[in-house]
Design an enzyme around this catalytic site. Structure first.
Site, PDB file in Angstrom:
ATOM      1  N   SER A 193     -10.034  -0.613   6.389  1.00  0.00           N
ATOM      2  CA  SER A 193      -9.242  -0.400   5.172  1.00  0.00           C
ATOM      3  C   SER A 193      -8.494  -1.630   4.647  1.00  0.00           C
ATOM      4  O   SER A 193      -8.035  -1.624   3.511  1.00  0.00           O
ATOM      5  CB  SER A 193      -8.251   0.735   5.383  1.00  0.00           C
ATOM      6  OG  SER A 193      -8.920   1.964   5.361  1.00  0.00           O
ATOM      7  N   LYS A 218       0.854  -1.186   0.000  1.00  0.00           N
ATOM      8  CA  LYS A 218       0.000   0.000   0.000  1.00  0.00           C
ATOM      9  C   LYS A 218       0.891   1.237   0.000  1.00  0.00           C
ATOM     10  O   LYS A 218       1.949   1.242   0.638  1.00  0.00           O
ATOM     11  CB  LYS A 218      -0.879  -0.046   1.258  1.00  0.00           C
ATOM     12  CG  LYS A 218      -1.864   1.081   1.396  1.00  0.00           C
ATOM     13  CD  LYS A 218      -2.719   0.903   2.652  1.00  0.00           C
ATOM     14  CE  LYS A 218      -3.793   1.965   2.766  1.00  0.00           C
ATOM     15  NZ  LYS A 218      -4.686   1.732   3.915  1.00  0.00           N
ATOM     16  N   SER A 264      -9.358   1.661   2.456  1.00  0.00           N
ATOM     17  CA  SER A 264      -8.422   2.449   1.693  1.00  0.00           C
ATOM     18  C   SER A 264      -7.309   1.614   1.041  1.00  0.00           C
ATOM     19  O   SER A 264      -6.613   2.138   0.184  1.00  0.00           O
ATOM     20  CB  SER A 264      -7.787   3.512   2.586  1.00  0.00           C
ATOM     21  OG  SER A 264      -6.995   2.924   3.602  1.00  0.00           O
TER      22      SER A 264
END
Ligand SMILES: *[C@@H]1O[C@H](CO)[C@@H](O)[C@H](O)[C@H]1NC(C)=O
Ligand SMILES: *[C@@H]1O[C@H](CO)[C@@H](O)[C@H](O)[C@H]1NC(C)=O
Ligand SMILES: *[C@@H]1O[C@H](CO)[C@@H](O)[C@H](O)[C@H]1NC(C)=O
Ligand SMILES: *[C@@H]1O[C@H](CO)[C@@H](O)[C@H](O)[C@H]1NC(C)=O
Length: 585
Positions: A266, A167, A242
């Site tokens: 997320s 990420k 996310s």
């Protein structure tokens, strides 16, 4: 709730007024264009060019006819001819098998890394999941690992040669770590995140970073720098957020294992939306030190990091490697518990008691495909001899109120000045979290204490209920839809099904269950009684034809610091549910 639409319209006017203001800033004398663009646009163009050039230099993409691809774009990877037969074999293997084959030199890390880099070029083209491209150093690293093994006969750690995606929040110097802000889009970084350092020492090959929503505070993946990421299993849907770039790249099989973070869902929302296994730990298991924070210093609801993969074995491999005595993250990150990974915490053939959190938590009701997934899972577990009971969520109103207040009160001065500096419009739920784009008044000491007291009370109430009901794990939806529409109406967003896990610092892992089916998942009929106007409004979005074929996943929640038990329960559930992927089996 419906009345809020008006606020949004007003907000749109505010946004227009805001960009009108930017027109009034002194023009660059070298730029004689009559209209000045919002500042983020030039910054985004530089970042995107850096990414696109790096990908194109590795493997140019032919034009893809999107109408010839169905909603599920994944088959293109197998049929385009861009990957060789051997490369397709590689991307079909899971992380554990890949490491085994590299250790016994049936495959080299260069072969494996090359296959995943090629798959990543395709994944980016079809889903827009990539931010920073690390192919060059990844291939050098892979070559070094191959030579090391060939020379010494010893692999370099339990993840020897394995490509791992990250990420965007994890810092891999000197690549930028924009976390969706124009302000950071082209800023070199200097200090590696602890987990980055650890994964390299464990033998991994870090080859790509993936997209997030602005400030990592949304359940979808869209920002003004990189644009919007789409779900490869159903391209009209979001891969969630996310950690949505990780969801998309994992579902494309362009990553065998990725790392995400979770402060409100997320890891779990994108993992459930893309049929991945995603482990959300409690605070203190996997290091987050040195990751770029969305709201630095916000420690009321903890942000934690964890693995995501289409393979549960890969998730376990990550946990065992990172939490080995040798790797000892507790010597590197002051928040870690000195707690090595415990293998096999459940007895063989254990008969467990599962709570089922209903698809209506008292605030919002899930869409029909999610309700069907709950029924499939409950039945499969009963058939396998486990006990299944209803489990009422603890104070979902309190969880939602706390979460919104924490993000608004601690986030506005962390997020809004960064956006203003580059004329960035607020997207998605940020419009609701920060109404009018205005920084909220100071958080008083009394209010701060109130938030913490409320959080602690929710944690205590949850613990009491857990003990009173005696459940091993709770199976819950990850969100209202199977996966949300692209650029969903923020008024229809509800994060309560994952949010309680964060507020109460519980552990959780997602698992795939089924696909939405227009014949099996009709709209709710006139006999359905909504909780109220908001519930009705959220449900009104559901359209069986539009969602047909969407991935449906759920999560199993365990108590605090029960990561090992949660993964073992996930395995029990996966074995009972017997999910079959439409493309990969
Ligand atoms: C894309 O495919 C569709 C369906 O096969 C076809 O009608 C269309 O002409 C193609 N478009 C291009 C630009 O080739
Ligand atoms: C995909 O590749 C085509 C052909 O190179 C290009 O025109 C298009 O912009 C690319 N799309 C994305 C999202 O990268
Ligand atoms: C391993 O070393 C041998 C002998 O030096 C060499 O022939 C071979 O190409 C090497 N293989 C790899 C994968 O580096
Ligand atoms: C990197 O870490 C050092 C030492 O903690 C610190 O002085 C420096 O400001 C950091 N650099 C960046 C770019 O964060």
């Amino acid at each position: 709730m419906l009345g809020k639409t008006k606020t949004l319209c007003l907000l749109a006017i505010c946004l227009l007024a805001d960009s009108a203001q930017s027109l009034a800033t002194p023009p660059n004398l070298n730029n004689l264009e009559p209209r000045q663009e919002p500042r983020y646009k030039a910054v985004a163009a530089i970042a995107q060019k850096r990414r696109n050039d790096a990908l194109n230099a590795f493997m140019p993409m032919p034009a893809v006819n999107q109408t010839e691809l169905g909603n599920d774009v994944r088959p293109y990877l197998l049929t385009s001819g861009l990957l060789s037969k051997d490369e397709i074999k590689i991307i079909k293997l899971d992380a554990k098998a890949l490491v085994r084959k590299m250790r016994n030199q049936a495959l080299t890390s260069v072969q494996v890394t090359t296959a995943f880099c090629k798959a990543t070029v395709i994944a980016q083209n079809l889903t827009n999941c990539v931010t920073e491209v690390l192919f060059k150093e990844a291939l050098e690293r892979a070559k070094f690992l191959d030579e090391h093994l060939n020379r010494t006969g010893e692999p370099l750690g339990p993840l020897h040669g394995l490509p791992i995606s990250l990420k965007d929040t994890f810092v891999t110097p000197s690549h930028p770590s924009s976390i969706g802000f124009a302000a950071f889009a082209n800023e070199p970084t200097a200090n590696k995140s602890v987990i980055v350092d650890m994964l390299e020492n464990l033998g991994a090959v870090l080859y790509v970073k993936t997209n997030v929503p602005t400030a990592m505070l949304m359940g979808e993946t869209i920002n003004n720098v990189w644009g919007e990421t789409v779900n490869p299993i159903h391209k009209k849907l979001t891969p969630g957020g996310s950690s949505g770039g990780e969801g998309a790249i994992g579902a494309m099989r362009a990553s065998p294992l990725g790392v995400g973070t979770d402060v409100g869902g997320s890891i779990r929302i994108p993992s459930a939306y893309t049929h991945l296994y995603g482990l959300k730990p409690s605070l203190g298991r996997f290091p987050t030190w040195g990751a770029k924070p969305a709201i630095a210093g916000q420690d009321i609801i903890y942000s934690v990091s964890g693995p995501m993969s289409h393979s549960l074995e890969a998730v376990k491999l990550f946990a065992e490697a990172v939490l080995s005595e040798e790797a000892a993250p507790w010597t590197l990150d002051p928040k870690m518990n000195p707690m090595p990974w415990r293998r096999r915490v459940l007895p063989d053939g254990a008969k467990l008691k599962f709570g089922i959190l209903p698809c209506n938590d008292g605030i919002v009701t899930c869409h029909p495909p999610v309700e069907r997934a709950l029924k499939i899972t409950a039945k499969a577990l009963k058939d396998a001899g486990h006990e299944v009971v209803d489990w009422a969520p603890v104070n979902p109103q309190g969880v939602e109120a706390l979460t919104t207040q924490v993000f608004t009160l601690t986030g506005s001065d962390a997020v809004l000045p960064l956006l203003k500096a580059y004329d960035e419009p607020l997207l998605g739920v940020l419009k609701l979290l920060f109404p009018g784009g205005e920084t909220v008044p100071q958080l008083t000491p009394a209010k701060l204490r109130e938030l913490i007291i409320n959080r602690n009370q929710l944690q205590k109430d949850n613990l009491d209920q857990w003990r009173a009901t005696g459940v091993d794990g709770v199976i819950a939806p990850a969100n209202v839809p199977a996966a949300a529409r692209l650029q969903m109406d923020p008024q229809k967003v509800y994060g309560g099904f994952t949010g309680f896990g964060n507020v109460m610092d519980l552990t959780g892992c997602t698992f795939p269950v089924t696909y939405a089916d227009k014949n099996l998942d009709p709209k709710r009929g006139s006999d359905w009684v909504p909780n109220g106007l908001r519930d009705e409004f959220v449900q009104s979005d559901y359209d069986p034809v539009f969602w047909d074929g969407a991935p449906v996943g759920l999560q199993v929640i365990g108590q605090r610091l029960e990561e090992e038990k949660v993964l073992e329960m996930t395995e029990i559930i996966a074995n009972a549910v017997q999910f079959k992927d439409r493309v990969y089996g």
